[in-house]
Each structure stands twice: as structure tokens, then as C-alpha cells.
Design a protein around this motif. Structure first.
Motif, PDB file in Angstrom:
ATOM      1  N   ARG A 193       0.841  -1.206   0.000  1.00  0.00           N
ATOM      2  CA  ARG A 193       0.000   0.000   0.000  1.00  0.00           C
ATOM      3  C   ARG A 193       0.872   1.251   0.000  1.00  0.00           C
ATOM      4  NH1 ARG A 193      -2.509   2.976   4.193  1.00  0.00           N
ATOM      5  NH2 ARG A 193      -1.904   1.438   5.782  1.00  0.00           N
ATOM      6  N   LEU A 194       1.963   1.197   0.732  1.00  0.00           N
ATOM      7  CA  LEU A 194       2.879   2.334   0.808  1.00  0.00           C
ATOM      8  C   LEU A 194       3.388   2.694  -0.589  1.00  0.00           C
ATOM      9  CD1 LEU A 194       4.374   3.911   3.265  1.00  0.00           C
ATOM     10  CD2 LEU A 194       6.311   2.490   2.637  1.00  0.00           C
ATOM     11  N   GLN A 197       0.351   3.708  -3.208  1.00  0.00           N
ATOM     12  CA  GLN A 197      -0.237   5.023  -2.958  1.00  0.00           C
ATOM     13  C   GLN A 197       0.818   6.123  -2.846  1.00  0.00           C
ATOM     14  OE1 GLN A 197      -2.941   4.810   0.363  1.00  0.00           O
ATOM     15  NE2 GLN A 197      -3.960   2.974  -0.402  1.00  0.00           N
ATOM     16  N   ASN A 198       2.076   5.754  -3.055  1.00  0.00           N
ATOM     17  CA  ASN A 198       3.174   6.728  -3.035  1.00  0.00           C
ATOM     18  C   ASN A 198       3.210   7.511  -1.720  1.00  0.00           C
ATOM     19  OD1 ASN A 198       5.439   7.893  -4.212  1.00  0.00           O
ATOM     20  ND2 ASN A 198       4.275   9.610  -5.041  1.00  0.00           N
ATOM     21  N   LEU A 199       3.097   6.773  -0.598  1.00  0.00           N
ATOM     22  CA  LEU A 199       3.123   7.390   0.717  1.00  0.00           C
ATOM     23  C   LEU A 199       4.547   7.434   1.255  1.00  0.00           C
ATOM     24  CD1 LEU A 199       0.076   5.483   2.263  1.00  0.00           C
ATOM     25  CD2 LEU A 199       0.060   7.782   1.286  1.00  0.00           C
ATOM     26  N   ALA A 200       4.816   8.365   2.159  1.00  0.00           N
ATOM     27  CA  ALA A 200       6.122   8.414   2.817  1.00  0.00           C
ATOM     28  C   ALA A 200       6.185   7.394   3.941  1.00  0.00           C
ATOM     29  CB  ALA A 200       6.399   9.815   3.345  1.00  0.00           C
ATOM     30  N   THR A 201       5.124   7.353   4.775  1.00  0.00           N
ATOM     31  CA  THR A 201       5.025   6.373   5.855  1.00  0.00           C
ATOM     32  C   THR A 201       3.583   5.926   5.976  1.00  0.00           C
ATOM     33  OG1 THR A 201       4.662   8.089   7.529  1.00  0.00           O
ATOM     34  CG2 THR A 201       6.936   7.381   7.176  1.00  0.00           C
ATOM     35  N   ALA A 202       3.378   4.775   6.609  1.00  0.00           N
ATOM     36  CA  ALA A 202       2.024   4.264   6.830  1.00  0.00           C
ATOM     37  C   ALA A 202       2.060   3.301   7.998  1.00  0.00           C
ATOM     38  CB  ALA A 202       1.487   3.566   5.581  1.00  0.00           C
ATOM     39  N   ARG A 211       8.869   4.361   3.090  1.00  0.00           N
ATOM     40  CA  ARG A 211       9.351   4.046   1.741  1.00  0.00           C
ATOM     41  C   ARG A 211      10.860   3.938   1.710  1.00  0.00           C
ATOM     42  NH1 ARG A 211       6.179   4.682  -2.851  1.00  0.00           N
ATOM     43  NH2 ARG A 211       8.043   5.125  -4.068  1.00  0.00           N
ATOM     44  N   HIS A 234       7.076   8.310  12.934  1.00  0.00           N
ATOM     45  CA  HIS A 234       6.971   8.374  11.469  1.00  0.00           C
ATOM     46  C   HIS A 234       8.158   9.147  10.887  1.00  0.00           C
ATOM     47  CE1 HIS A 234       2.735   6.963  10.535  1.00  0.00           C
ATOM     48  NE2 HIS A 234       2.774   6.911  11.851  1.00  0.00           N
ATOM     49  N   HIS A 238      11.054   7.450   8.558  1.00  0.00           N
ATOM     50  CA  HIS A 238      11.197   7.992   7.208  1.00  0.00           C
ATOM     51  C   HIS A 238      12.629   8.467   6.978  1.00  0.00           C
ATOM     52  CE1 HIS A 238      10.287  10.056   3.492  1.00  0.00           C
ATOM     53  NE2 HIS A 238      10.710  11.199   4.005  1.00  0.00           N
TER      54      HIS A 238
END
Length: 421
Positions: A193-194, A197-202, A211, A234, A238
Motif C-alpha cells: 500500500r505504501l 499510494q506513493n506514501l512516505a510512511t504508513a 518508503r 513516522h 522515514h
């Protein structure tokens, strides 16, 4: 002389940036100054009468109990550190100065919030540790193990994972895991999912992921009973992931450069330098163990005609096929190298007897003499091959190479080969 206004304990303590706390013998808060709300995240009224361990990070309970025992035994602890969980779920790092009052049967302590300092130290530790690990050569697990130790120290976790996307299938593989957790599907799902969805953290299912460049994630799992990961966690993960990604890219680049320096770019066989290094090592082993080895030196007859008639691209394709056939003729422990042009050399180690090298040479001649079906033409090429044995024909690498080279040229003069077509 100017007289000081009449001051009370409450007035003085409420003006301090540090919090003054008083707890009874059982660890229940009896008094908390005004700064306590800023530091602990709770109004004093919500903490008074409650035990301090209700607000403390679970990972610091035993260490704090040991320190309390020292203080109550009359040994003051002026610079003790532990963590509290604020009302919003974030973690506060506290430095304490405390002593026990036997007359009053309570402990009095001053609490200073060092959360920002610890965050800065954590970032510096991450930067230094990862930069240091990036300079380590060898298995990438050395780098990941350094990250595991760092994660355990900074987050208080045991489970650390590095998930990397497979370059061919695109699937996420667990490249490294530190703990004993067997159900890694939540971690894989979170990493997926990270990236999608191009997320930095999840976060999800007790995991925190960051990521790792464009093809992976760094994940940590909170121990049972720990508070949820906060914004500071987070940010720190990161930061660690960004540094790790840079270290991995640098490490990969260094490995590529090292490979380029030791392997032939056309055939991916060892080059002259790597072959001579392996020959030197093999000779030392053979001398120590009184073993036998052989060096086979060969080139392709009339290879220049292939380049002149069909072009260098076809000549390169021919050399690549020759390399594959040579590798298929020897054991995995043996070495096949390209010295340059159409010259190849083979090192046969740990021979059971001198006569064992001749069948390998015959196998190579037969394999290289079979037709080569290439896009531009079907070619018929034969090799010229010379052989030298240790210790019969020489005791050093240069002696064996010269002897095998000379034998190859004698074979070329006495053998008649059909031209390439």
C-alpha cells in the motif's frame, strides 16, 4: 536593598520550565507543578493520585523500578532518563533528578523534557550508523543487521523487516527480517500500500513502514502493549529509510564498479586480473596441500575472418556463445576467463591425477568445434588449445601461463582448421 516579594512553593515551581513532582512510597503522584502538563501531556488533576507507571512507557518499567530502589536506598540519581506516553499517544523523553526524603516518606524529583534533544540524537545516530554501514563490503545483510540494531535502540522493537520489490516479477520479497514473527502478510500488505499510494510512511496492524526509495520499504513492529506509533516515530523511520535507500544505492554502485573491474563486460567471465588472482590463490593451496592443477590456454582459429566477413557484432555474439560453452565444460569450482579478443583461459583445480586434465581439454575442443547458429550466419570455428600442469610444467603463475600459451601456438601450427563460413 530591594526586597523580594513573598514567594510560595507553588509560585516558584509554576514559573519553572521543568516540572517538580512528588510521589509517595508506592509511586503515586502527590504533587505536580504547572510545567507537568506541557511535559506529560495531562493536566495535573488527571495524574494526581495515580501511579506513575500508568503513564510510563512499558519498555521502561523495570529499569525505572531498579532506579527507584537505588533512590530509596539513599543513592540519589541526578540524571536518570525514561519515557512517558502523553495523552495524545506521543512519547516524551524525560530526564529526572530525584532523591528520597525519609523524614517525609516521599520522593521529590525534577522532570526535564528532552524529547527534541533525543530526536536530534536519534537522527544523528541513524545518519552515522547507516553511513558507516554503507562502507561495509560483503553481504547486504551486514547493512540490514546494522539497521536492526539501530531500530531496536531507537524504537524499542525486536521485529525489523526490509521488503524489496523483485525487479522481474514486481512482487515484494522480505529481503531481511530480524525477529521471529512468522505472519508477515500484514507487513507485505502495508509495504504494498505504501508503494502503490506513493506514501512516505504508513501504519497498520501494529506495523510502521517507510518508503525505501521506489522499490521497497523499511518496517518495524511495535511490541505488545506499546502505545501506537506517533508523528515523531513516522519522521524518524522515514529519515532512516531515506538514509538506508541512499546507502543501498551507493553500495550497489560500488558493487557494480567492482564487478566491472574484475569481469569481462562482453561475456561476464572473469577478466585477466581476476583470473591471475584466482590462479595465485589456487597455486598457494596446491603447494600447501601438494595438489595438482592445470591451465588451459586457447583462442579461436581465424576469428579475424569472422569479424571481417560478418562484422564485429556477429563476432561478439560468437564470443558470448564460446563463453557459455566453455563454462558448461568445466566444474563450478573451476575458472573460465577471457583474457581479451578471442583468447580464453581455463583453470582446473584439485585434479585427482595429471591425466584428468586431458579429457576436459578434449571436451572443450569438441564443444567449441560444433556449429554456431547466429542471426547473421552459421559458423564453424575450431579452437587451438595448449595446456600446462602444476607442478610438472611450472611452479608459478607466469611459468604456467607461458607454458600453456606456447603449447597453444604449437597446436595452431600443427593443426589444419577449416575456415569460418
Amino acid at each position: 536593598m530591594t526586597r523580594l516579594p513573598e514567594l510560595t512553593l507553588d509560585v516558584v515551581s509554576d514559573l519553572l520550565l521543568d516540572a517538580i513532582c512528588i510521589v509517595d512510597t508506592g509511586g503515586h503522584f502527590l504533587y505536580i507543578s504547572a510545567a507537568g502538563e506541557r511535559i506529560f501531556g495531562y493536566p495535573a488533576g488527571e495524574m494526581l493520585g495515580h501511579n506513575m507507571f500508568e503513564f510510563m512507557h512499558p519498555g521502561d518499567h523495570q529499569r525505572t523500578r531498579d532506579t527507584v530502589a537505588d533512590i530509596m536506598a539513599g543513592r540519589p540519581r541526578p540524571y536518570f532518563e525514561n519515557r512517558y506516553v502523553r495523552k495524545d499517544g506521543s512519547t516524551a523523553h524525560i530526564m529526572w533528578s530525584a532523591r528520597w526524603s525519609a523524614d517525609h516518606q516521599f520522593r521529590i524529583a525534577v522532570a526535564r523534557d528532552i524529547t527534541e534533544r533525543k530526536r536530534t540524537e536519534a537522527r544523528q545516530a541513524a545518519l552515522y550508523a547507516i553511513a558507516d554501514a554503507a562502507n561495509l563490503l560483503g553481504d547486504p545483510d551486514q547493512l540490514f543487521e546494522r539497521i536492526r540494531r539501530l531500530g531496536a535502540e531507537l524504537f524499542g522493537v525486536k521485529e525489523v523487516m526490509v521488503a524489496l520489490r523483485h525487479p522481474d516479477t514486481g512482487a515484494l520479497d522480505i529481503a531481511y527480517r530480524a525477529g521471529t514473527h512468522t505472519h508477515d502478510q500484514p507487513a507485505r500488505a502495508l509495504a504494498g500500500r505504501l508503494l502503490e499510494q506513493n506514501l512516505a510512511t504508513a501504519t497498520g496492524d501494529g506495523w510502521l513502514a517507510a518508503r525505501l526509495g521506489s522499490g521497497g520499504a523499511l518496517l518495524v513492529q511495535a511490541p505488545p502493549g506499546s502505545p501506537p506509533f506517533g508523528e515523531a516515530d513516522h519522521d524518524l523511520l522515514h529519515f532512516m529509510a531515506a538514509q538506508l535507500a541512499t546507502a543501498m544505492e551507493r553500495k550497489q554502485m560500488l558493487q557494480q564498479l567492482e564487478h566491472m573491474a574484475r569481469f569481462d563486460p562482453l561475456t561476464d567471465l572473469p577478466n585477466r586480473a581476476l583470473f591471475l588472482d584466482r590462479l595465485h590463490t589456487a597455486l598457494r593451496h596446491a603447494q600447501r596441500e601438494r595438489g595438482l592443477l592445470a591451465v588451459l590456454y586457447l583462442d579461436l582459429d581465424k576469428f579475424k575472418q569472422v569479424n571481417d566477413r560478418h562484422g564485429h557484432h556477429t563476432g561478439d555474439q560468437l564470443l558470448q556463445q564460446v563463453a557459455r560453452r566453455l563454462v558448461s565444460c568445466v566444474r563450478e569450482a573451476d575458472t573460465v576467463a577471457r583474457l581479451g579478443g578471442d583468447e580464453f583461459v581455463v583453470l582446473l583445480e584439485d585434479l585427482p591425477r595429471p591425466e584428468a586434465a586431458a579429457p576436459v581439454a578434449d571436451k572443450i575442443r569438441a564443444a567449441l568445434s560444433a556449429p554456431y547458429t547466429l542471426p547473421a550466419a552459421t559458423l564453424h570455428i575450431t579452437p587451438s588449445l595448449g595446456m600446462a600442469l602444476f607442478p610438472e610444467h611450472g611452479l608459478s603463475g607466469p611459468e604456467l601461463m607461458a607454458r600453456a600459451d606456447g603449447a597453444m601456438y604449437r597446436a595452431k601450427r600443427t593443426t589444419k582448421e577449416p575456415p569460418g563460413h
